[in-house]
Motif scaffolding. Structure first.
Motif, PDB file in Angstrom:
ATOM      1  N   MET A   1     -24.849 -45.170 -12.380  1.00 15.34           N
ATOM      2  CA  MET A   1     -23.397 -45.229 -12.237  1.00 15.34           C
ATOM      3  C   MET A   1     -22.943 -46.522 -11.579  1.00 15.34           C
ATOM      4  N   PHE A   2     -23.787 -47.041 -10.662  1.00 14.48           N
ATOM      5  CA  PHE A   2     -23.393 -48.220  -9.894  1.00 14.48           C
ATOM      6  C   PHE A   2     -24.520 -49.247  -9.898  1.00 14.48           C
ATOM      7  N   ARG A   3     -24.172 -50.469  -9.487  1.00 21.66           N
ATOM      8  CA  ARG A   3     -25.212 -51.453  -9.221  1.00 21.66           C
ATOM      9  C   ARG A   3     -26.085 -50.943  -8.080  1.00 21.66           C
ATOM     10  N   GLU A   4     -27.275 -51.505  -7.973  1.00 24.95           N
ATOM     11  CA  GLU A   4     -28.161 -51.101  -6.876  1.00 24.95           C
ATOM     12  C   GLU A   4     -27.502 -51.397  -5.531  1.00 24.95           C
ATOM     13  N   LYS A   5     -26.787 -52.540  -5.475  1.00 26.58           N
ATOM     14  CA  LYS A   5     -26.054 -52.900  -4.265  1.00 26.58           C
ATOM     15  C   LYS A   5     -24.946 -53.876  -4.635  1.00 26.58           C
ATOM     16  N   TYR A   6     -23.772 -53.696  -4.006  1.00 32.29           N
ATOM     17  CA  TYR A   6     -22.639 -54.607  -4.226  1.00 32.29           C
ATOM     18  C   TYR A   6     -22.541 -55.598  -3.077  1.00 32.29           C
ATOM     19  N   ASP A   7     -22.014 -56.767  -3.396  1.00 30.84           N
ATOM     20  CA  ASP A   7     -21.714 -57.728  -2.332  1.00 30.84           C
ATOM     21  C   ASP A   7     -20.544 -57.227  -1.486  1.00 30.84           C
ATOM     22  N   VAL A   8     -19.497 -56.728  -2.175  1.00 33.05           N
ATOM     23  CA  VAL A   8     -18.276 -56.291  -1.497  1.00 33.05           C
ATOM     24  C   VAL A   8     -17.827 -54.959  -2.080  1.00 33.05           C
ATOM     25  N   ILE A   9     -17.581 -53.983  -1.221  1.00 33.69           N
ATOM     26  CA  ILE A   9     -16.969 -52.715  -1.636  1.00 33.69           C
ATOM     27  C   ILE A   9     -15.579 -52.652  -1.005  1.00 33.69           C
ATOM     28  N   VAL A  10     -14.559 -52.445  -1.820  1.00 36.73           N
ATOM     29  CA  VAL A  10     -13.180 -52.334  -1.327  1.00 36.73           C
ATOM     30  C   VAL A  10     -12.744 -50.883  -1.468  1.00 36.73           C
ATOM     31  N   LEU A 111      -6.629 -56.824 -12.980  1.00 35.90           N
ATOM     32  CA  LEU A 111      -7.895 -56.472 -12.327  1.00 35.90           C
ATOM     33  C   LEU A 111      -8.975 -56.160 -13.358  1.00 35.90           C
ATOM     34  N   GLU A 112      -8.605 -55.481 -14.432  1.00 34.45           N
ATOM     35  CA  GLU A 112      -9.590 -55.142 -15.455  1.00 34.45           C
ATOM     36  C   GLU A 112     -10.084 -56.370 -16.213  1.00 34.45           C
ATOM     37  N   ARG A 113      -9.291 -57.444 -16.189  1.00 38.93           N
ATOM     38  CA  ARG A 113      -9.719 -58.699 -16.823  1.00 38.93           C
ATOM     39  C   ARG A 113     -10.520 -59.583 -15.860  1.00 38.93           C
ATOM     40  N   THR A 114     -10.695 -59.134 -14.636  1.00 43.62           N
ATOM     41  CA  THR A 114     -11.389 -59.919 -13.623  1.00 43.62           C
ATOM     42  C   THR A 114     -12.891 -59.665 -13.689  1.00 43.62           C
ATOM     43  N   GLU A 115     -13.665 -60.727 -13.848  1.00 43.28           N
ATOM     44  CA  GLU A 115     -15.118 -60.591 -13.914  1.00 43.28           C
ATOM     45  C   GLU A 115     -15.678 -60.162 -12.569  1.00 43.28           C
ATOM     46  N   ASN A 116     -16.842 -59.567 -12.594  1.00 43.10           N
ATOM     47  CA  ASN A 116     -17.588 -59.135 -11.397  1.00 43.10           C
ATOM     48  C   ASN A 116     -16.980 -57.917 -10.712  1.00 43.10           C
ATOM     49  N   LEU A 117     -15.971 -57.282 -11.316  1.00 48.31           N
ATOM     50  CA  LEU A 117     -15.265 -56.188 -10.642  1.00 48.31           C
ATOM     51  C   LEU A 117     -15.491 -54.859 -11.361  1.00 48.31           C
ATOM     52  N   ASP A 118     -16.036 -53.877 -10.625  1.00 50.24           N
ATOM     53  CA  ASP A 118     -16.215 -52.516 -11.121  1.00 50.24           C
ATOM     54  C   ASP A 118     -15.209 -51.594 -10.435  1.00 50.24           C
ATOM     55  N   PHE A 119     -14.977 -50.427 -11.079  1.00 46.92           N
ATOM     56  CA  PHE A 119     -14.008 -49.463 -10.555  1.00 46.92           C
ATOM     57  C   PHE A 119     -14.663 -48.091 -10.435  1.00 46.92           C
ATOM     58  N   TYR A 120     -14.173 -47.299  -9.472  1.00 47.80           N
ATOM     59  CA  TYR A 120     -14.623 -45.911  -9.376  1.00 47.80           C
ATOM     60  C   TYR A 120     -13.536 -45.093  -8.710  1.00 47.80           C
ATOM     61  N   GLN A 121     -13.300 -43.881  -9.248  1.00 47.22           N
ATOM     62  CA  GLN A 121     -12.252 -43.009  -8.714  1.00 47.22           C
ATOM     63  C   GLN A 121     -12.878 -41.862  -7.926  1.00 47.22           C
ATOM     64  N   GLU A 122     -12.707 -41.918  -6.624  1.00 42.67           N
ATOM     65  CA  GLU A 122     -13.123 -40.819  -5.754  1.00 42.67           C
ATOM     66  C   GLU A 122     -12.719 -41.160  -4.326  1.00 42.67           C
ATOM     67  N   MET A 123     -12.725 -40.164  -3.453  1.00 41.53           N
ATOM     68  CA  MET A 123     -12.396 -40.400  -2.052  1.00 41.53           C
ATOM     69  C   MET A 123     -13.640 -40.831  -1.292  1.00 41.53           C
ATOM     70  N   VAL A 124     -13.512 -41.900  -0.534  1.00 43.09           N
ATOM     71  CA  VAL A 124     -14.581 -42.311   0.383  1.00 43.09           C
ATOM     72  C   VAL A 124     -14.400 -41.521   1.669  1.00 43.09           C
ATOM     73  N   SER A 125     -15.410 -40.770   2.032  1.00 41.00           N
ATOM     74  CA  SER A 125     -15.306 -39.884   3.208  1.00 41.00           C
ATOM     75  C   SER A 125     -16.089 -40.392   4.403  1.00 41.00           C
ATOM     76  N   GLY A 126     -16.901 -41.436   4.193  1.00 42.01           N
ATOM     77  CA  GLY A 126     -17.690 -41.938   5.313  1.00 42.01           C
ATOM     78  C   GLY A 126     -18.283 -43.302   5.030  1.00 42.01           C
ATOM     79  N   LEU A 141     -18.172 -36.541  -2.855  1.00 39.42           N
ATOM     80  CA  LEU A 141     -19.179 -35.827  -3.640  1.00 39.42           C
ATOM     81  C   LEU A 141     -20.585 -36.049  -3.114  1.00 39.42           C
ATOM     82  N   GLY A 142     -20.691 -36.834  -2.044  1.00 39.91           N
ATOM     83  CA  GLY A 142     -21.996 -37.097  -1.450  1.00 39.91           C
ATOM     84  C   GLY A 142     -22.713 -38.287  -2.048  1.00 39.91           C
ATOM     85  N   ILE A 143     -22.047 -39.023  -2.931  1.00 42.64           N
ATOM     86  CA  ILE A 143     -22.664 -40.202  -3.550  1.00 42.64           C
ATOM     87  C   ILE A 143     -22.676 -41.359  -2.554  1.00 42.64           C
TER      88      ILE A 143
END
Length: 623
Positions: A1-10, A111-126, A141-143
């Motif tokens: 679902m995701f890269r192994e690790k991102y440089d920046v998570i927003v 944003l969708e035309r911006t390279e290097n940018l992925d999207f995900y819809q969910e609440m960050v709880s921690g 969801l514990g991800i």
């Protein structure tokens, strides 16, 4: 679902999060933007407008840095106004009325035309933290998603609580749930948290309003735009806003609900924005006023929904409705939804470095309302700065900082870090001591080259700025070198009620007169020939005229800025022990130890630190 690790998570895709994600991705960092609802990217939660007094300058600065806010504002605008045009250019502030749905749509498309940018819809709880270093985030969801840096831009969602009269329910915005978990975790790590309040007015059906009873508020006859780039164009057509007023009758009906107002019955304990009070707060604080302005603003090109600017409220919905029906033009009003107040968690910004990285957890950045600010523009400016600095940290490069004499963004961040805030912070021109230097017309001169050197602003933007700077400089030099004869200039001076000249005089001196405009001189032969042989557009004319008319003020402000900037180079050692300075006031020692300013200049701006305290510090540092 995701890269192994991102440089920046927003985390969060409001105005701060969108700018942060765009900046980091455009600087070449692998970036993930996580939000609770991808349909609401860059949502205008409150008024459908961008810019305004000082805020317009911020949007221009974001644009000069290579951000998207100015471009999106131009492409979704339905009206443009340059505010304060009757005052000096330091006060001129661009503002657009926006199409709310189009604004969010255009942001998502960019944003969708911006390279290097992925999207995900969910609440960050921690957050995932190891040995004081951010390592990623965990979702509801514990991800677990790994990241080297994280930018939190949670807006009003952290434990958000919505109030309408005696009713209250959790939510970060009307129709959306609150975010939970992060505040409690950060407090465990030693962060100080607080609560703030903001509010929004009712939205109404324009078909039920009588605009003939209101005062029309059209846009500028010759509208400009926000972005310095030629890819956006000024509006060819505009929609009008309208203005009406409350009355004593309206105020009396509002007072009937004060006993059920969460503001007055103790349900809301936090502070709201001082400069954007609710209607009940206005009539309570300014009881001597028998009316207040209301601006009726369309929400877009193709909708009948209107925003009632000036009628922010958390009173019971029936009280809102009854009172609004007593406003001229609103006798038959129909609601789309009532106004409400919202309380949310924030973190006093003195816990941050000037990069917006937290002092407690390395690699964790805060931007937007989580820092105690209010307004789309203030949030977006923090977002782009946090995104830039997160990217630079990944690249092991020096941080990007803006001084108070370089940008309103620099003023905003410095105010937050050194002074903190206990109420929602809003930018005003009065907050900037160098506002003659920080005009909306020269943000590209101030910031584009610096952004290009970061790898953010594109080369075509740099070339566009250099072309404009060269053309305006050439025009100013022309005025310094060219003389005009009395018979050519005196008819114009007479028309402008300005003293005639008796001999040839330099064009620079003529244009420097307060009641003479460059437009008046265009038909003089020498000026006409110059403009015919050179590229002189409206922006170049405006820039040249300002530089001529305000040359003395600009030079004086530069000298003052240079003097104070010297203190920026006097650094304070890390973990400096202020308890040694017994001749410094206890308050100063306490606040400096808590805030840990990096330079003496920053220390001088901390609330409660006197010039005498700074003198003591300088002596101790051997200065």
């Amino acid at each position: 679902m995701f890269r192994e690790k991102y440089d920046v998570i927003v985390v969060g895709a409001g105005h701060a999060g969108s700018e942060a994600a765009a900046a980091a991705a455009n600087m070449g960092c692998t970036t993930l933007l996580i939000t609770m609802n991808l349909q609401n990217i860059a949502q205008m939660s409150c008024n459908p407008a961008m810019g305004g007094i000082a805020k317009g300058q911020i949007v221009r600065e974001i644009d000069a840095l290579g951000g998207y806010s100015g471009l999106v504002s131009d492409t979704s605008a339905i009206q443009f106004k340059m505010l304060n045009k009757s005052k000096g250019p330091a006060m001129w502030s661009p503002r657009v009325q926006s199409d709310r749905m189009m604004f969010a749509q255009h942001w998502r498309e960019r944003l969708e035309r911006t390279e290097n940018l992925d999207f995900y819809q969910e609440m960050v709880s921690g957050l995932i933290v190891e040995a004081g270093q951010i390592k990623g985030v965990q979702t509801s969801l514990g991800i677990k998603v790994k990241g080297d840096t994280v930018v939190l831009t949670n807006g009003t969602f952290l434990n958000g609580l919505i109030h309408i009269g005696e009713k209250q329910f959790g939510g970060g915005r009307a129709g959306e749930r609150a975010a939970t978990g992060i505040t409690e975790q950060l407090i465990e790590y030693g962060f100080e948290a607080g609560r703030m309040k903001t509010g929004t007015p009712p939205r109404v059906d324009g078909r039920s309003l009588d605009f003939d009873q209101m005062v029309e508020q059209p846009g500028d006859q010759n509208p400009a735009k926000f972005s310095y780039m030629p890819e956006t164009k000024p509006l060819q057509r505009q929609r009008s806003c309208h203005m009406t007023y409350t009355s004593n009758d309206v105020h009396d009906k509002l007072r009937e609900g004060f006993d059920r107002s969460p503001m007055f019955n103790g349900r809301i304990k936090s502070l709201g924005p001082r400069y954007c009070p609710s209607i009940e707060d206005k009539i309570n604080r300014f009881s001597d006023k028998d009316r207040h302005q209301l601006f009726v603003e369309p929400e877009g090109w193709n909708t009948v929904e209107y925003y009632v600017n000036g009628f922010s409220t958390s009173l019971p919905e029936q009280v809102q409705y009854d009172a609004l029906r007593s406003v001229k033009g609103f006798e038959n009003v129909k609601f789309f939804r009532p106004g409400y107040a919202i309380e949310y968690d924030y973190f006093p910004p003195t816990q941050l470095k000037h990069t917006l990285e937290t002092k407690i957890i390395k690699g964790l950045y805060f931007a937007g309302q989580i820092n105690g600010t209010t307004g789309y523009e203030e949030a977006a400016s923090q977002g782009i700065m946090a995104g830039i600095n997160a990217a630079l940290k990944i690249k092991n490069k020096d941080p990007f900082l803006l001084r108070r004499d370089e940008a309103y963004i620099g003023v905003l961040i410095d105010d937050l870090i050194t002074k903190g805030t206990e109420e929602p912070y809003r930018m005003f021109t009065s907050r900037a001591e160098y506002r003659t230097l920080l005009r909306q017309d020269n943000a590209d001169f101030r910031l584009t080259e610096r952004s290009y050197n970061l790898g953010l602003a594109r080369e075509d933007r740099l070339k566009q700025m250099e072309k404009k700077r060269k053309a305006s400089h050439k025009f100013v030099e022309f005025f310094k070198e060219t003389s005009v004869k009395p018979e050519e200039i005196n008819p114009i001076l007479e028309e402008r009620n300005s003293a005639a000249v008796k001999q040839q005089d330099k064009m620079f001196k003529i244009l420097a007169r307060p009641n003479v405009r460059l437009e008046d001189l265009k038909n003089i032969n020498a000026v006409s020939r110059f403009m015919g042989h050179n590229e002189v557009d409206d922006e170049v004319m405006e820039q040249a005229e300002i530089q001529v008319k305000y040359a003395g003020y600009i030079e004086k402000e530069k000298l003052n800025a240079d003097k104070l900037t010297r203190l920026e180079y006097v650094t304070i050692p890390t973990n400096f022990d202020y308890t040694k300075l017994k001749s410094m006031s206890f308050e100063a020692r306490e606040k400096l130890a808590a805030i840990k300013p990096v330079t003496v200049s920053q220390a001088s701006r901390v609330s409660g630190v006197s010039p005498a305290d700074i003198s003591t510090l300088l002596v101790f540092l051997g200065r």
